[in-house]
Write a protein that holds these residues in place. Sequence first.
Motif, short mmCIF file in Angstrom:
data_model
loop_
_atom_site.label_atom_id
_atom_site.label_comp_id
_atom_site.label_asym_id
_atom_site.label_seq_id
_atom_site.Cartn_x
_atom_site.Cartn_y
_atom_site.Cartn_z
N ASP A 1 8.90 -0.26 4.72
CA ASP A 1 8.65 -0.90 3.44
C ASP A 1 7.29 -0.47 2.95
O ASP A 1 6.49 0.12 3.69
CB ASP A 1 8.73 -2.43 3.55
CG ASP A 1 9.09 -3.10 2.23
OD1 ASP A 1 9.02 -2.43 1.18
OD2 ASP A 1 9.45 -4.28 2.24
N LEU B 1 4.16 -1.88 0.21
CA LEU B 1 3.63 -2.91 -0.69
C LEU B 1 2.28 -2.45 -1.21
O LEU B 1 1.44 -1.95 -0.44
CB LEU B 1 3.50 -4.24 0.05
CG LEU B 1 3.10 -5.46 -0.78
CD1 LEU B 1 4.14 -5.74 -1.86
CD2 LEU B 1 2.95 -6.68 0.13
N PHE C 1 -1.99 -7.73 -3.60
CA PHE C 1 -0.70 -8.20 -3.13
C PHE C 1 -0.74 -9.70 -2.87
O PHE C 1 -1.80 -10.31 -2.76
CB PHE C 1 -0.32 -7.48 -1.84
CG PHE C 1 -1.21 -7.83 -0.68
CD1 PHE C 1 -0.80 -8.72 0.30
CD2 PHE C 1 -2.48 -7.27 -0.56
CE1 PHE C 1 -1.62 -9.05 1.36
CE2 PHE C 1 -3.31 -7.59 0.51
CZ PHE C 1 -2.89 -8.49 1.46
N SER C 2 0.43 -10.27 -2.78
CA SER C 2 0.58 -11.68 -2.41
C SER C 2 0.86 -11.75 -0.90
O SER C 2 1.76 -11.08 -0.40
CB SER C 2 1.75 -12.30 -3.19
OG SER C 2 2.24 -13.45 -2.54
N GLU D 1 2.12 -14.17 0.65
CA GLU D 1 3.45 -14.76 0.83
C GLU D 1 4.52 -13.68 0.73
O GLU D 1 5.48 -13.66 1.51
CB GLU D 1 3.70 -15.85 -0.21
CG GLU D 1 2.85 -17.10 -0.03
CD GLU D 1 1.43 -16.94 -0.55
OE1 GLU D 1 1.13 -15.89 -1.18
OE2 GLU D 1 0.63 -17.86 -0.33
N GLU D 2 4.38 -12.76 -0.25
CA GLU D 2 5.36 -11.68 -0.38
C GLU D 2 5.30 -10.76 0.83
O GLU D 2 6.34 -10.33 1.36
CB GLU D 2 5.12 -10.87 -1.65
CG GLU D 2 6.15 -9.74 -1.81
CD GLU D 2 5.92 -8.88 -3.03
OE1 GLU D 2 6.76 -7.98 -3.27
OE2 GLU D 2 4.92 -9.09 -3.74
N LEU D 3 4.09 -10.44 1.30
CA LEU D 3 3.97 -9.58 2.48
C LEU D 3 4.66 -10.21 3.66
O LEU D 3 5.42 -9.54 4.37
CB LEU D 3 2.50 -9.33 2.80
CG LEU D 3 2.24 -8.57 4.10
CD1 LEU D 3 2.88 -7.19 4.07
CD2 LEU D 3 0.74 -8.46 4.37
N ALA E 1 7.08 -12.37 3.66
CA ALA E 1 8.53 -12.35 3.41
C ALA E 1 9.10 -10.98 3.73
O ALA E 1 10.18 -10.87 4.34
CB ALA E 1 8.83 -12.74 1.97
N ARG E 2 8.38 -9.94 3.36
CA ARG E 2 8.86 -8.59 3.64
C ARG E 2 8.83 -8.29 5.14
O ARG E 2 9.73 -7.65 5.67
CB ARG E 2 8.02 -7.56 2.86
CG ARG E 2 8.22 -7.64 1.37
CD ARG E 2 7.62 -6.46 0.67
NE ARG E 2 7.76 -6.54 -0.78
CZ ARG E 2 7.80 -5.50 -1.58
NH1 ARG E 2 7.72 -4.28 -1.08
NH2 ARG E 2 7.91 -5.65 -2.89
N TYR F 1 15.27 -9.13 -0.62
CA TYR F 1 14.31 -9.67 -1.57
C TYR F 1 14.36 -8.80 -2.82
O TYR F 1 14.95 -7.73 -2.83
CB TYR F 1 12.88 -9.69 -1.01
CG TYR F 1 12.40 -8.34 -0.53
CD1 TYR F 1 11.90 -7.40 -1.42
CD2 TYR F 1 12.47 -8.00 0.81
CE1 TYR F 1 11.50 -6.16 -0.99
CE2 TYR F 1 12.06 -6.77 1.25
CZ TYR F 1 11.56 -5.85 0.34
OH TYR F 1 11.17 -4.63 0.78
N ASP F 2 13.73 -9.27 -3.88
CA ASP F 2 13.72 -8.55 -5.15
C ASP F 2 12.87 -7.31 -5.02
O ASP F 2 11.66 -7.39 -4.78
CB ASP F 2 13.17 -9.46 -6.25
CG ASP F 2 13.15 -8.78 -7.61
OD1 ASP F 2 13.71 -7.68 -7.71
OD2 ASP F 2 12.57 -9.37 -8.54
#
Length: 231
Positions: free
Chosen positions: A103, A105, A109-110, A112-114, A116-117, A188-189
Amino acid sequence: MNTENPVRLLVVDDEPHIADLVATVARYEGWQAVTAGSGEAALAKAAEFVPDIVVLDLMLPGIDGFTVLDKLREAGTAVPVVFLTAKDATADRVAGLTRGGDDYLVKPFSVEELMARLRAVLRRSTNQAKAAVLRVGDLTLNEDTREVARDGKPADLTPTEYELLRYLMRHSPSVMTKAQILDHVWEYDFGGRSNVVELVISHLRRKLDTGDEPLIHTVRGVGYVVRQAAR
């Protein structure tokens, strides 16, 4: 949270506040996390700590993130790697995935998104169904051992390549759209960047279809399917 076998995370970034932030959040979730500030330190920590997953910056003092990943793969480790970098050019994204990253990113960055990934990549790399072997033609995928072979010849796939292939083989001979693949494989999106599907499909074709009857097909305007060609 699994306190008996916590996830082991290696965070590699030459900005200490970023590395410490990610490591702290991971520890809050019950993970074990260590940091490294250079490419050389990353390789030493990886050998010592044996992480389950790595967050890796591209721009590092000494050897860069791409070289770190190459050396990890040369050493025989298939540990999932998520790039976290300020380099946001499409060429860099493609290079990151092509070199075996799972992945990519971009900073800023967020956290929370990291996270989640990271969880999504871990699910792709560790999720195993009870003993089941999927077959399409001479292509086999063992969901218990995660071994893939074409005409009896083993294929070395990244966790993402494996999960995409498994998804297509599970639904063969149905055609899966890019949207379905993104939703079920990446979980995820992905911001509409569906070209990542084409990229991973091209990797699978190079590893599985070269010199053999093609099994991975593009259905224009629809999506992708793994099946034998009609006789």
